[in-house]
Design a protein around this motif. Sequence first.
Motif, short mmCIF file in Angstrom:
data_model
loop_
_atom_site.label_atom_id
_atom_site.label_comp_id
_atom_site.label_asym_id
_atom_site.label_seq_id
_atom_site.Cartn_x
_atom_site.Cartn_y
_atom_site.Cartn_z
N UNK A 167 0.79 -1.21 0.00
CA UNK A 167 0.00 0.00 0.00
C UNK A 167 0.82 1.26 0.00
N UNK A 168 2.05 1.18 -0.43
CA UNK A 168 2.89 2.37 -0.47
C UNK A 168 3.80 2.28 -1.69
N UNK A 169 4.68 3.24 -1.83
CA UNK A 169 5.61 3.29 -2.95
C UNK A 169 6.93 3.87 -2.47
N UNK A 170 8.00 3.68 -3.22
CA UNK A 170 9.27 4.31 -2.86
C UNK A 170 9.10 5.81 -2.72
N UNK A 171 9.95 6.43 -1.93
CA UNK A 171 9.78 7.85 -1.56
C UNK A 171 9.63 8.77 -2.76
N UNK A 172 10.34 8.48 -3.84
CA UNK A 172 10.32 9.40 -4.96
C UNK A 172 9.08 9.27 -5.84
N UNK A 173 8.20 8.30 -5.54
CA UNK A 173 7.00 8.05 -6.33
C UNK A 173 5.76 8.07 -5.44
N UNK A 174 4.60 8.24 -6.05
CA UNK A 174 3.33 8.23 -5.33
C UNK A 174 2.57 6.95 -5.65
N UNK A 175 2.09 6.28 -4.62
CA UNK A 175 1.31 5.06 -4.80
C UNK A 175 0.01 5.40 -5.51
N UNK A 176 -0.25 4.73 -6.64
CA UNK A 176 -1.44 5.06 -7.44
C UNK A 176 -2.02 3.77 -8.01
N UNK A 177 -2.72 2.98 -7.17
CA UNK A 177 -3.21 1.67 -7.59
C UNK A 177 -4.21 1.72 -8.74
N UNK A 178 -4.88 2.86 -8.94
CA UNK A 178 -5.87 2.97 -10.01
C UNK A 178 -5.29 3.54 -11.30
N UNK A 179 -4.02 3.88 -11.28
CA UNK A 179 -3.41 4.52 -12.45
C UNK A 179 -3.23 3.50 -13.58
N UNK A 180 -3.18 4.01 -14.79
CA UNK A 180 -2.91 3.19 -15.96
C UNK A 180 -1.42 2.86 -15.99
#
Length: 222
Positions: A67-80
């Motif tokens: 439910x997270x992402x590396x610091x330099x990115x934003x977690x976006x589970x609904x993204x294409x």
Amino acid sequence: MSATTLSISAPRVRVSRAALARGIRAARDANPAGAIDLRRDACGHGADLVAEVAADAGVRHAITDGGDAPRQLTFAPEADPLDRATVFGLAGGTPAMTAAGAVLQTKPLEPGDGVSYGYRHRATARTRVALVVGGYAQGIARAIGGRAFVLLGGERCPIVGRVAMDVCVVDIGALPVAAGDEAVFFGSGAADLLPAWCEATGWSPLEVVAAVGLGGAREVVA
């Protein structure tokens, strides 16, 4: 086998930072709002590395197993997601991953001599074979036995007999191969070897590299 035997280890999986950067930029240009897909350790390429290269290329979102992402990115589970075949150089670019195994030992075969489980392959003429690191426990699919090749000393050599748990057998003929030499399964300079894996297994190129990447000993190269 009479030749010197080395310790068995996992096949080597080299991931090229430069090839990843090219693939990610191409995928980003085709889908500027897309997210980098880091699931299953970025299909065996290394999630931390892929995330870093993606961020450097201007990608801002990621899809991950958690439910997270590396610091330099934003977690976006609904993204294409960005096209993974393009990201990893499997859509006509330079493959980001090269998989190879060390030769453990070599052995002469006489006509009629069998190799591997059940002796399903028997030599039809005098030849030599090499025992190469990499088996089904590391993603080297059993189905490729007798149907795929490795690159050894710049020459295509067939994988013969059944792929074992940690090793496979390669017919090297009269090639000057010795313990410690490297047999390339697929990747940079050997992209044409991958289609035979896909035909034998029914897997896509992405499925093949993910299986081997998750099972091999990974290193990052330029």
